[in-house]
Enzyme design. Structure first.
Site, PDB file in Angstrom:
ATOM      1  N   ARG A 319       0.252  -1.336  -0.090  1.00  0.00           N
ATOM      2  CA  ARG A 319      -0.067   0.334   0.020  1.00  0.00           C
ATOM      3  C   ARG A 319       0.836   1.000   0.183  1.00  0.00           C
ATOM      4  NH1 ARG A 319      -3.161  -3.070   4.202  1.00  0.00           N
ATOM      5  NH2 ARG A 319      -4.803  -4.036   3.581  1.00  0.00           N
ATOM      6  N   LYS A 341       2.454  11.107 -10.878  1.00  0.00           N
ATOM      7  CA  LYS A 341       1.838  11.021 -11.801  1.00  0.00           C
ATOM      8  C   LYS A 341       2.400   9.488 -12.619  1.00  0.00           C
ATOM      9  CE  LYS A 341      -0.605  13.931 -15.095  1.00  0.00           C
ATOM     10  NZ  LYS A 341      -0.940  14.276 -17.015  1.00  0.00           N
ATOM     11  N   GLU A 383      10.034  19.613 -24.167  1.00  0.00           N
ATOM     12  CA  GLU A 383       9.615  19.336 -23.284  1.00  0.00           C
ATOM     13  C   GLU A 383      10.190  20.491 -22.470  1.00  0.00           C
ATOM     14  OE1 GLU A 383       5.793  18.268 -22.245  1.00  0.00           O
ATOM     15  OE2 GLU A 383       5.966  16.781 -23.040  1.00  0.00           O
ATOM     16  N   LYS A 425       8.023  22.887 -13.757  1.00  0.00           N
ATOM     17  CA  LYS A 425       7.292  21.353 -13.583  1.00  0.00           C
ATOM     18  C   LYS A 425       6.623  21.392 -12.103  1.00  0.00           C
ATOM     19  CE  LYS A 425       5.234  18.407 -14.454  1.00  0.00           C
ATOM     20  NZ  LYS A 425       4.497  16.954 -14.932  1.00  0.00           N
ATOM     21  N   GLU A 435      -4.254  17.698 -11.486  1.00  0.00           N
ATOM     22  CA  GLU A 435      -4.803  18.177 -12.608  1.00  0.00           C
ATOM     23  C   GLU A 435      -6.018  18.170 -12.482  1.00  0.00           C
ATOM     24  OE1 GLU A 435      -2.756  16.554 -16.536  1.00  0.00           O
ATOM     25  OE2 GLU A 435      -4.117  16.819 -17.279  1.00  0.00           O
ATOM     26  N   ARG A 440      -2.415  23.008 -14.510  1.00  0.00           N
ATOM     27  CA  ARG A 440      -1.296  22.364 -14.347  1.00  0.00           C
ATOM     28  C   ARG A 440      -1.807  21.666 -15.975  1.00  0.00           C
ATOM     29  NH1 ARG A 440       0.524  16.903 -11.312  1.00  0.00           N
ATOM     30  NH2 ARG A 440       1.487  15.981 -13.040  1.00  0.00           N
ATOM     31  N   ASN A 444      -0.009  21.015 -21.151  1.00  0.00           N
ATOM     32  CA  ASN A 444      -0.787  20.392 -22.244  1.00  0.00           C
ATOM     33  C   ASN A 444      -0.531  21.040 -23.698  1.00  0.00           C
ATOM     34  OD1 ASN A 444      -1.501  17.648 -20.887  1.00  0.00           O
ATOM     35  ND2 ASN A 444      -3.287  18.444 -20.121  1.00  0.00           N
ATOM     36  N   HIS A 447       0.501  19.749 -26.580  1.00  0.00           N
ATOM     37  CA  HIS A 447       0.422  17.842 -26.307  1.00  0.00           C
ATOM     38  C   HIS A 447      -1.409  17.317 -26.514  1.00  0.00           C
ATOM     39  CE1 HIS A 447       3.050  17.928 -23.448  1.00  0.00           C
ATOM     40  NE2 HIS A 447       2.812  16.781 -22.993  1.00  0.00           N
ATOM     41  N   HIS A 451      -0.482  13.771 -28.294  1.00  0.00           N
ATOM     42  CA  HIS A 451      -0.970  12.699 -28.061  1.00  0.00           C
ATOM     43  C   HIS A 451      -1.182  11.886 -29.071  1.00  0.00           C
ATOM     44  CE1 HIS A 451      -0.728  13.844 -23.754  1.00  0.00           C
ATOM     45  NE2 HIS A 451      -0.013  13.111 -23.719  1.00  0.00           N
ATOM     46  N   HIS A 464       7.923  10.719 -27.662  1.00  0.00           N
ATOM     47  CA  HIS A 464       6.557  11.289 -27.056  1.00  0.00           C
ATOM     48  C   HIS A 464       6.924  12.819 -27.382  1.00  0.00           C
ATOM     49  CE1 HIS A 464       3.734  13.273 -23.895  1.00  0.00           C
ATOM     50  NE2 HIS A 464       4.756  14.278 -23.555  1.00  0.00           N
TER      51      HIS A 464
HETATM   52  N1  LIG Z   1       4.773  10.159 -15.159  1.00  0.00           N
HETATM   53  C1  LIG Z   1       4.376  11.921 -16.155  1.00  0.00           C
HETATM   54  O1  LIG Z   1       4.406  13.282 -15.805  1.00  0.00           O
HETATM   55  C2  LIG Z   1       5.761  11.892 -16.969  1.00  0.00           C
HETATM   56  C3  LIG Z   1       6.061  12.315 -18.265  1.00  0.00           C
HETATM   57  C4  LIG Z   1       5.920  12.639 -19.244  1.00  0.00           C
HETATM   58  C5  LIG Z   1       6.647  11.319 -19.882  1.00  0.00           C
HETATM   59  N2  LIG Z   1       6.008  10.087 -18.854  1.00  0.00           N
HETATM   60  C6  LIG Z   1       6.506   8.626 -19.871  1.00  0.00           C
HETATM   61  O2  LIG Z   1       7.839   8.494 -19.772  1.00  0.00           O
HETATM   62  C7  LIG Z   1       8.176   7.954 -20.977  1.00  0.00           C
HETATM   63  C8  LIG Z   1       9.731   8.246 -22.183  1.00  0.00           C
HETATM   64  O3  LIG Z   1      10.413   8.492 -20.477  1.00  0.00           O
HETATM   65  P1  LIG Z   1      11.999   8.481 -21.915  1.00  0.00           P
HETATM   66  O4  LIG Z   1      12.027   9.797 -22.867  1.00  0.00           O
HETATM   67  O5  LIG Z   1      12.924   9.217 -20.410  1.00  0.00           O
HETATM   68  O6  LIG Z   1      11.645   7.199 -21.990  1.00  0.00           O
HETATM   69  P2  LIG Z   1      13.151   6.168 -21.678  1.00  0.00           P
HETATM   70  O7  LIG Z   1      13.123   6.338 -19.335  1.00  0.00           O
HETATM   71  O8  LIG Z   1      12.066   4.346 -22.369  1.00  0.00           O
HETATM   72  O9  LIG Z   1      14.538   6.464 -21.452  1.00  0.00           O
HETATM   73  C9  LIG Z   1      14.470   6.401 -23.259  1.00  0.00           C
HETATM   74  C10 LIG Z   1      15.827   5.458 -23.478  1.00  0.00           C
HETATM   75  O10 LIG Z   1      17.179   5.946 -23.382  1.00  0.00           O
HETATM   76  C11 LIG Z   1      17.555   5.007 -22.016  1.00  0.00           C
HETATM   77  N3  LIG Z   1      18.159   5.572 -21.413  1.00  0.00           N
HETATM   78  C12 LIG Z   1      17.780   6.670 -20.258  1.00  0.00           C
HETATM   79  N4  LIG Z   1      19.033   7.704 -19.604  1.00  0.00           N
HETATM   80  C13 LIG Z   1      20.476   6.996 -20.088  1.00  0.00           C
HETATM   81  C14 LIG Z   1      21.051   7.513 -19.560  1.00  0.00           C
HETATM   82  N5  LIG Z   1      21.424   7.735 -18.856  1.00  0.00           N
HETATM   83  N6  LIG Z   1      21.870   6.720 -20.674  1.00  0.00           N
HETATM   84  C15 LIG Z   1      21.455   6.304 -21.552  1.00  0.00           C
HETATM   85  N7  LIG Z   1      20.694   5.231 -21.833  1.00  0.00           N
HETATM   86  C16 LIG Z   1      19.569   6.307 -21.167  1.00  0.00           C
HETATM   87  C17 LIG Z   1      17.415   4.149 -21.785  1.00  0.00           C
HETATM   88  O11 LIG Z   1      16.688   2.677 -21.477  1.00  0.00           O
HETATM   89  C18 LIG Z   1      15.322   4.126 -23.012  1.00  0.00           C
HETATM   90  O12 LIG Z   1      16.150   3.015 -23.988  1.00  0.00           O
HETATM   91  C19 LIG Z   1       7.182   7.613 -21.128  1.00  0.00           C
HETATM   92  O13 LIG Z   1       6.816   5.809 -20.552  1.00  0.00           O
HETATM   93  C20 LIG Z   1       6.054   8.722 -20.719  1.00  0.00           C
HETATM   94  O14 LIG Z   1       4.219   7.466 -20.305  1.00  0.00           O
HETATM   95  C21 LIG Z   1       5.862  10.120 -18.443  1.00  0.00           C
HETATM   96 ZN   LIG Z   2       4.237  15.621 -22.179  1.00  0.00          ZN
END
Ligand SMILES: NC(=O)c1ccc[n+]([C@@H]2O[C@H](COP(=O)([O-])OP(=O)(O)OC[C@H]3O[C@@H](n4cnc5c(N)ncnc54)[C@H](O)[C@@H]3O)[C@@H](O)[C@H]2O)c1
Ligand SMILES: [Zn+2]
Length: 561
Positions: A319, A341, A383, A425, A435, A440, A444, A447, A451, A464
């Site tokens: 939990r 999130k 972003e 942020k 949101e 917040r 978007n 977005h 999206h 993204h």
């Molecule tokens: N929670 C939120 O508010 C929010 C906001 C935006 C995106 N997201 C989520 O984030 C994800 C996308 O994030 P992302 O673009 O970081 O993707 P990711 O975590 O998949 O990273 C992208 C790639 O880079 C690699 N990587 C990351 N950091 C590295 C480093 N320092 N050195 C070498 N390789 C590295 C990872 O292994 C992966 O292959 C999605 O799942 C999306 O839904 C969440």
């Molecule tokens: Zn975004």
């Protein structure tokens, strides 16, 4: 300054300050003081003990007090602690008292000299394994403050006697420099200082509690210390993916262990497919087999995928276990790691199962971006540009002026830009945690269509941040057509997006019908129609549902042509 009767030697530990200080003092017939001796006598304990018991912030305060105590004393060569100039008060004391000379050396030289000498006083900032990497990071981190010296000696390959001669020669020939104190004590940047700031970059305030975010070049070195202070954990369960674990796992684990935490780690495959209930079940099994307890901590080391996934696991196991986010991708640092999130994907829908679950702390090490694949770095810029557009004209100007340095990850600039983004942020999240129609929603920007493009491309054709870039191009054009966004801003935005290497239109083969279908599925829709974030100006976003369907259609026609 009159005839200066003080020389303060700065530079990272191990560079040879104490030895050189003694030689300089002998030549000038002055006294030598080791600033650490003064502060140890003030605190009544050793340097390492102050760090251990009170942390770096308290240590720097004591150090500043040591410099204050030395005020007025002349005929003095002071060997300053390696981190002393990081503190603005200490820096001012040194500069006002006389000349400041920085002894510079490569990490290799520093480690060599350190090993060669009898260490009666272990250095907390360089403690532990892999001293070379640590020395390199410290030098990077402090480069900007070390640059604030009257004179710098490149000491590689020099004997202490030669270095001392250089210092004395400079002392004897230095001229009057008006404005020197202002110049040397100024905070080195147009943005708030964050390099090695002992305190948090920002605090995020939510209904479920406050938490600090730390942004620094080399922040992973402090992951353990921060985790230890902020949680009551005895054990840390580190979750990462293969790519990140290979690059940064060791640094993170070493830092956690040094802080006295037991560490167990689990690696999941890289890629968004790991954000699944199946993967979560495996991690629950692992946590159960390790007998993880509720007061222990989960540490998420990775990009947005790892941050979202680990946050979800932490929020649901027992939990809710505490989680510390250590983002390593640009997107994760400026976006995913902050705001609580968390989610996994399910049944073909992104982020459909999840919860709002805030971390205990965010520790963003800017240096980890050095190993991030280029496309991911560029993606994150989407972003970053968005934050500047919706909230910060000054940041936008910095991006326009120094985009190339930023993409090359110039440490000082990168750290500052990250810090600013985290503040933006963080402030938005603090105002509107869930949101619920408040500010917040402004995040978007780009977005709504973003999206839709992302989904229509099967989450592969466009990442993204890339989709958001195209979405911002679309939103600006829609804004222009409905008379909200000035034409000049449309061009300015496009120019920056292009320069960052982000796309300005969807790739060929994106199916128009899928975009339209995805649009009506967008969870950001509230009753009453599609909501659009549009820009009246930089930093002046508005939300409106008052956009005629045919305007959207015609902008789509153009983008998908
Ligand atoms: N929670 C939120 O508010 C929010 C906001 C935006 C995106 N997201 C989520 O984030 C994800 C996308 O994030 P992302 O673009 O970081 O993707 P990711 O975590 O998949 O990273 C992208 C790639 O880079 C690699 N990587 C990351 N950091 C590295 C480093 N320092 N050195 C070498 N390789 C590295 C990872 O292994 C992966 O292959 C999605 O799942 C999306 O839904 C969440
Ligand atoms: Zn975004």
């Amino acid at each position: 300054m009159g005839a200066p009767t003080r020389i303060t030697l700065t530079g990272v530990f191990g560079v040879g300050k104490t030895t050189v200080a003694n030689l300089v003092a002998r030549q000038l017939g002055w006294e030598v003081v080791d600033a650490d001796d003064v502060l140890v006598s003030i605190a009544g304990k050793e340097v390492a003990a102050i760090f251990e018991e009170q942390g770096e912030a308290a240590f720097r305060e004591t150090e500043a007090e040591a410099f204050r105590q030395m005020e007025g004393r002349s005929g003095l060569v002071v060997a300053a602690g390696g981190g002393a100039p990081v503190n603005a008060d200490s820096r001012r004391s040194m500069v006002e008292a006389g000349l400041v000379v920085c002894l510079k050396a490569t990490p290799e030289t520093v480690v060599q000299r350190m090993e060669a000498k009898d260490q009666h006083r272990p250095r907390p900032m360089l403690a532990g394994d892999n001293a070379l990497a640590r020395a390199g990071r410290l030098l990077d981190q402090r480069a900007a403050v070390y640059a604030l010296a009257d004179f710098t000696v490149d000491t590689d390959g020099m004997t202490p006697e030669e270095i001392a001669d250089e210092v004395v020669r400079f002392y004897q020939t230095r001229g009057e420099r008006p404005g020197r104190v202002e110049q040397l004590t100024r905070t080195p940047s147009i943005l708030p200082p964050v390099i090695d700031a002992p305190n948090a970059t920002t605090t995020i305030r939510t209904a479920s509690g406050e938490y600090p975010a730390f942004v620094a070049w080399g922040a992973l070195e402090r992951l353990g210390d921060i985790t230890k202070r902020i949680t009551e954990a005895r054990r840390a369960f580190l979750i990462s993916d293969d790519a990140v674990m290979g690059q940064w796992g060791e640094t993170a684990i070493a830092s956690l262990r040094e802080a006295g935490l037991e560490v167990a780690s689990h690696t999941i495959p890289s890629g968004d497919a790991s954000k699944s209930l199946g993967q979560a079940a495996e991690v629950y099994d692992w946590l159960a087999s390790q007998r993880a307890e509720r007061r222990d901590v989960i540490v998420a080391l990775g990009g947005g995928m790892v941050n979202d996934f680990s946050g979800f696991v932490a929020g649901t196991y027992l939990r809710g276990m505490p989680v510390v986010q250590a983002p390593t991708s640009l997107l994760a640092m400026v976006d995913a790691s902050i705001g609580g999130k968390t989610a996994v994907n399910h049944a073909g829908a992104k982020n459909i199962v999840g919860l709002f679950y805030q971390p205990k702390a965010v520790v963003a090490d800017a240096a980890t971006l050095k190993t991030l694949p280029k496309r991911a770095l560029v993606e994150g810029m989407g972003e970053v540009i968005k934050h500047a557009l919706i909230r910060d004209p000054e940041l936008l100007a910095v991006l326009e002026a120094r985009l190339d340095d930023l993409m090359a990850l110039e440490p000082e600039l990168t750290t500052q830009v990250l810090a600013r983004n985290v503040q933006i942020k963080g402030s938005v999240v603090s105002e509107d945690e869930r949101e619920t129609g408040g500010v917040r929603e402004l995040l978007n920007y780009g977005h709504t269509l973003g999206h839709a493009f992302e989904a229509a491309g099967g989450y592969e054709a466009l990442l993204h941040g890339e989709a958001v870039a195209v979405g911002m191009i679309a939103a600006a054009e829609i804004g222009r057509r409905v008379g909200i966004t000035p034409e000049a801003l449309v061009h300015r935005q496009r120019a920056l997006i292009e320069r960052a290497g982000l796309p300005t239109k969807p790739p060929a083969g994106i199916d128009r019908a899928r975009v339209t279908a995805a649009l009506s599925l967008d969870k950001k829709i509230v009753a009453g129609g599609q909501r659009w974030v549009l820009l009246e100006d930089v930093g002046r976003p508005i939300v409106t549902s008052d956009v005629p369907k045919d305007v959207v259609e015609s902008v789509l026609d153009e983008l998908l042509a």
